[in-house]
Design an enzyme around this catalytic site. Sequence first.
Site, PDB file in Angstrom:
ATOM      1  N   ARG A 119       0.864  -1.177   0.000  1.00  0.00           N
ATOM      2  CA  ARG A 119       0.000   0.000   0.000  1.00  0.00           C
ATOM      3  C   ARG A 119       0.906   1.234   0.000  1.00  0.00           C
ATOM      4  O   ARG A 119       1.762   1.376   0.878  1.00  0.00           O
ATOM      5  CB  ARG A 119      -0.869   0.019   1.252  1.00  0.00           C
ATOM      6  CG  ARG A 119      -1.661   1.284   1.348  1.00  0.00           C
ATOM      7  CD  ARG A 119      -2.424   1.367   2.637  1.00  0.00           C
ATOM      8  NE  ARG A 119      -3.217   2.582   2.659  1.00  0.00           N
ATOM      9  CZ  ARG A 119      -3.400   3.333   3.723  1.00  0.00           C
ATOM     10  NH1 ARG A 119      -2.860   2.995   4.877  1.00  0.00           N
ATOM     11  NH2 ARG A 119      -4.127   4.417   3.652  1.00  0.00           N
ATOM     12  N   GLY A 162     -10.016   7.677   9.954  1.00  0.00           N
ATOM     13  CA  GLY A 162      -9.980   8.636   8.838  1.00  0.00           C
ATOM     14  C   GLY A 162     -11.275   8.441   8.056  1.00  0.00           C
ATOM     15  O   GLY A 162     -11.800   7.329   8.039  1.00  0.00           O
ATOM     16  N   ARG A 188      -9.142  14.432  12.883  1.00  0.00           N
ATOM     17  CA  ARG A 188      -8.923  15.516  11.910  1.00  0.00           C
ATOM     18  C   ARG A 188     -10.168  16.376  11.770  1.00  0.00           C
ATOM     19  O   ARG A 188     -11.287  15.867  11.781  1.00  0.00           O
ATOM     20  CB  ARG A 188      -8.567  14.952  10.530  1.00  0.00           C
ATOM     21  CG  ARG A 188      -7.287  14.159  10.479  1.00  0.00           C
ATOM     22  CD  ARG A 188      -6.930  13.836   9.019  1.00  0.00           C
ATOM     23  NE  ARG A 188      -5.853  12.877   8.963  1.00  0.00           N
ATOM     24  CZ  ARG A 188      -5.968  11.647   8.442  1.00  0.00           C
ATOM     25  NH1 ARG A 188      -7.112  11.251   7.913  1.00  0.00           N
ATOM     26  NH2 ARG A 188      -4.929  10.838   8.435  1.00  0.00           N
ATOM     27  N   MET A 220     -16.490   5.953  18.004  1.00  0.00           N
ATOM     28  CA  MET A 220     -17.925   6.211  17.864  1.00  0.00           C
ATOM     29  C   MET A 220     -18.747   5.415  18.878  1.00  0.00           C
ATOM     30  O   MET A 220     -19.813   5.862  19.297  1.00  0.00           O
ATOM     31  CB  MET A 220     -18.351   5.894  16.420  1.00  0.00           C
ATOM     32  CG  MET A 220     -19.715   6.369  16.051  1.00  0.00           C
ATOM     33  SD  MET A 220     -20.054   8.127  16.405  1.00  0.00           S
ATOM     34  CE  MET A 220     -19.298   8.961  15.018  1.00  0.00           C
ATOM     35  N   ARG A 221     -18.245   4.234  19.279  1.00  0.00           N
ATOM     36  CA  ARG A 221     -18.985   3.461  20.303  1.00  0.00           C
ATOM     37  C   ARG A 221     -19.110   4.262  21.587  1.00  0.00           C
ATOM     38  O   ARG A 221     -20.177   4.360  22.197  1.00  0.00           O
ATOM     39  CB  ARG A 221     -18.252   2.144  20.612  1.00  0.00           C
ATOM     40  CG  ARG A 221     -18.413   1.098  19.570  1.00  0.00           C
ATOM     41  CD  ARG A 221     -17.383   0.025  19.727  1.00  0.00           C
ATOM     42  NE  ARG A 221     -16.080   0.521  19.280  1.00  0.00           N
ATOM     43  CZ  ARG A 221     -15.097  -0.247  18.838  1.00  0.00           C
ATOM     44  NH1 ARG A 221     -15.244  -1.548  18.818  1.00  0.00           N
ATOM     45  NH2 ARG A 221     -13.962   0.244  18.419  1.00  0.00           N
ATOM     46  N   VAL A 246     -16.756   2.841  11.323  1.00  0.00           N
ATOM     47  CA  VAL A 246     -18.001   3.502  11.715  1.00  0.00           C
ATOM     48  C   VAL A 246     -19.116   3.135  10.736  1.00  0.00           C
ATOM     49  O   VAL A 246     -20.224   2.754  11.142  1.00  0.00           O
ATOM     50  CB  VAL A 246     -17.816   5.044  11.756  1.00  0.00           C
ATOM     51  CG1 VAL A 246     -19.124   5.750  12.052  1.00  0.00           C
ATOM     52  CG2 VAL A 246     -16.744   5.424  12.778  1.00  0.00           C
TER      53      VAL A 246
END
Length: 409
Positions: free
Chosen positions: A98, A219, A248, A290-291, A338
């Site tokens: 990557r 991200g 961010r 997010m949890r 998410v």
Amino acid sequence: MTTANQGTRVLVLNSGSSSVKYQLLDMRDASRLAVGLVERIGEETSRLKHSPLATGGATREQNGPIADHEAALKAVAAELAVDGLGLDSPELAAIGHRVVHGGLKFSAPTVITDEVLAEIERLVPVAPLHNPANITGIRTAQALRPDLPQVAVFDTAFHTTMPESAARYAIDIETADAHRIRRYGFHGTSHAYVSRETARLLGKAPEDVNVIVLHLGNGASASAVRGGRCVDTSMGLTPLEGLVMGTRSGDIDPAVTFHLMRVAGMSADDIDVLLNKKSGLVGLCGDNDMREIRRRCDEGDEKAQLAFDIYIHRLKKYIGAYYAVLGKVDAIAFTAGVGENAAPVREAAVAGLEELGLAVDGDLNAVRSDRPRLISPEYARVAVAVVPTDEELEIAQQTYALVSPALNS
Ligand code: AMP
């Protein structure tokens, strides 16, 4: 020049500044033979976690200092060898890397030569956090298997089809060109994979569908994909632009930067850290998971609720913008940590957009699954889907397609 062999395995390497994630896949059936991660490279507390899926053995863990990427890759190679999957195996067809920034030059996966490596190095000024680690990973892998094809799969490649009207910032064009300032976009491997898989879920060819992909991980980025080609994406010169992310800020008035320089005496580096590491959800409420944010919202925590609301507001703005860019939308696909897991985010992002043909079915949205699935009611004009991303598989497939004599004969 390296030569392709008859092997069917591909090792995928994702080298970060202090970590290496890896997967070994068998391309005959896209099965995972081994997956693992080396973390905290260069520290006393390095850790290697290796899961030998092919043998069904237990995950093994090594704790203790791993000095650099070379030592990390050697340790990975040793672990693979324990399972009979060593890097010296003739079964290994290639290593797929990557690479975060491919600039304008690389619009497709590329076999790495000295010239290719030099070009990836030339892009370091526009990707100072990512490309150096990717280069280290490539060099180390080349040293271990100099005879083997090494392929770079670029995070930016899928976005090189963006028209100039979407890729350019409205700044002085000579300054922009002199410093290669334009919108490159990132997460391209994921957007490519998810847009294709969404078409498959709809039973259509990628050329026949328009999709808005929402890659919502730590991200986060959105893309507008028309007939399999990206026409706009939310990240820009760097991954800072666009959606609200874990740490961010996403979109922000650039004047905030020089305002902070003037009134707060902050340096460019200070502001870089502020916007990339201390903003977004974590900046707004102290949490980027997010949890945890949802848990706090359910308890009536106002800061967490505000962070959630800002996150959703930005997401909605991008859905609307990309709807307008595409004109006609067949599907919206949620993906990444998410997007795949947070039903309340999916519900809130689409709420109130019935006039655009968008709706989410509460029961379907609540289902937990690692399979691609539709969560919109049957009557909805636009399909809303959850499509788990698989960047490693995409990198392996692109790598193998490039080096396999069987596929290229
Ligand atoms: P990624 O960068 O794709 O690995 O996504 C990581 C992020 O996904 C985490 O920071 C969490 O915010 C989010 N996440 C992971 N699992 C869940 C879950 N079960 N519910 C809500 N959010 C989740």
